[in-house]
Design a protein around this motif. Structure first.
Motif, PDB file in Angstrom:
ATOM      1  N   ASP A   1      62.323  62.964  44.795  1.00 23.73           N
ATOM      2  CA  ASP A   1      63.352  63.781  44.145  1.00 23.73           C
ATOM      3  C   ASP A   1      64.254  64.471  45.159  1.00 23.73           C
ATOM      4  OD1 ASP A   1      62.295  63.025  41.721  1.00 23.73           O
ATOM      5  OD2 ASP A   1      61.240  64.936  41.364  1.00 23.73           O
ATOM      6  N   ASN A   2      63.727  64.723  46.374  1.00 24.86           N
ATOM      7  CA  ASN A   2      64.497  65.379  47.429  1.00 24.86           C
ATOM      8  C   ASN A   2      65.103  64.380  48.415  1.00 24.86           C
ATOM      9  OD1 ASN A   2      64.304  68.476  47.214  1.00 24.86           O
ATOM     10  ND2 ASN A   2      62.265  67.730  46.664  1.00 24.86           N
ATOM     11  N   LYS A   3      65.281  63.141  47.927  1.00 26.94           N
ATOM     12  CA  LYS A   3      65.982  62.084  48.676  1.00 26.94           C
ATOM     13  C   LYS A   3      65.282  61.652  49.959  1.00 26.94           C
ATOM     14  CE  LYS A   3      69.282  62.463  45.646  1.00 26.94           C
ATOM     15  NZ  LYS A   3      68.656  62.546  44.360  1.00 26.94           N
TER      16      LYS A   3
ATOM     17  N   LEU B   1      59.824  68.995  54.099  1.00 26.52           N
ATOM     18  CA  LEU B   1      60.118  68.918  52.671  1.00 26.52           C
ATOM     19  C   LEU B   1      58.897  69.271  51.830  1.00 26.52           C
ATOM     20  CD1 LEU B   1      62.347  65.760  52.114  1.00 26.52           C
ATOM     21  CD2 LEU B   1      62.860  68.108  51.451  1.00 26.52           C
TER      22      LEU B   1
ATOM     23  N   GLN C   1      57.822  72.812  50.950  1.00 23.74           N
ATOM     24  CA  GLN C   1      58.552  73.521  49.897  1.00 23.74           C
ATOM     25  C   GLN C   1      57.892  73.362  48.529  1.00 23.74           C
ATOM     26  OE1 GLN C   1      62.618  72.141  50.027  1.00 23.74           O
ATOM     27  NE2 GLN C   1      62.712  72.356  52.250  1.00 23.74           N
TER      28      GLN C   1
END
Length: 165
Positions: free
Chosen positions: A37-39, A152, A155
């Motif tokens: 989802d965060n590429k 990432l 987070q």
């Protein structure tokens, strides 16, 4: 991850490092989905189930009558299948042929099941379902993007990226 190289193994990473370890597959999948989802280029990830164990759930007691009933039912299905296949090649009395193959299948199923049960000589008088499951799921990442993946994943609440890899 299609690499375009002939003979390349899609289930291998180049210098994999541990990103995180989870107790269940759903948590590992959630971490990978979050990265997607965060590429993040998820083609550099792999989920590996480790510490495999075989789990056998006992479903019931085997008796001669239960074995015979199971053989009868599976034989009926086999007979129905064979009868339907044969029905494509004949033109007359299709119903009689299907019924006769079902009866022969039922007889065959009962005899075969009882014979198999008799050969065990009471050493396994129970039925069960078996599954191989992993006790841990490790998310691996290629070394060249490991730092980006850890940043990432940090987070995601509860993600527990492995900082020592």
């Amino acid at each position: 991850m299609p690499t375009g190289l002939p003979g390349a193994n899609p289930l291998r990473l180049e210098y994999p490092q541990s990103l995180a370890i989870y107790d269940d597959y759903a948590a590992a999948q959630k971490a990978v989905d979050f990265l997607s989802d965060n590429k993040f280029p998820v083609e550099h990830l792999m989920i590996v189930g480790t510490d495999l164990k075989r789990v056998e759930r006992i479903t019931g007691r085997l008796t001669t009558s239960r074995v015979a009933l199971g053989g009868l039912l599976s034989g009926l299905w086999l007979g129905l299948f064979v009868g339907l296949i044969f029905s494509f090649f004949v033109n007359d009395s299709i119903l009689a042929m299907i019924v006769s193959t079902m009866l022969l299948g039922a007889l065959f199923g009962v005899v075969w099941a009882l014979l198999g049960y008799a050969l065990t000589r009471g050493q396994r008088d129970f039925s069960s379902v078996t599954q191989v499951v992993a006790t841990r799921y490790e998310v691996l990442v290629e070394h060249k993007v490991a730092g980006q993946a850890r940043e990432l994943l940090a987070q995601l609440p509860g993600a527990l990226p492995n900082p020592f890899s």
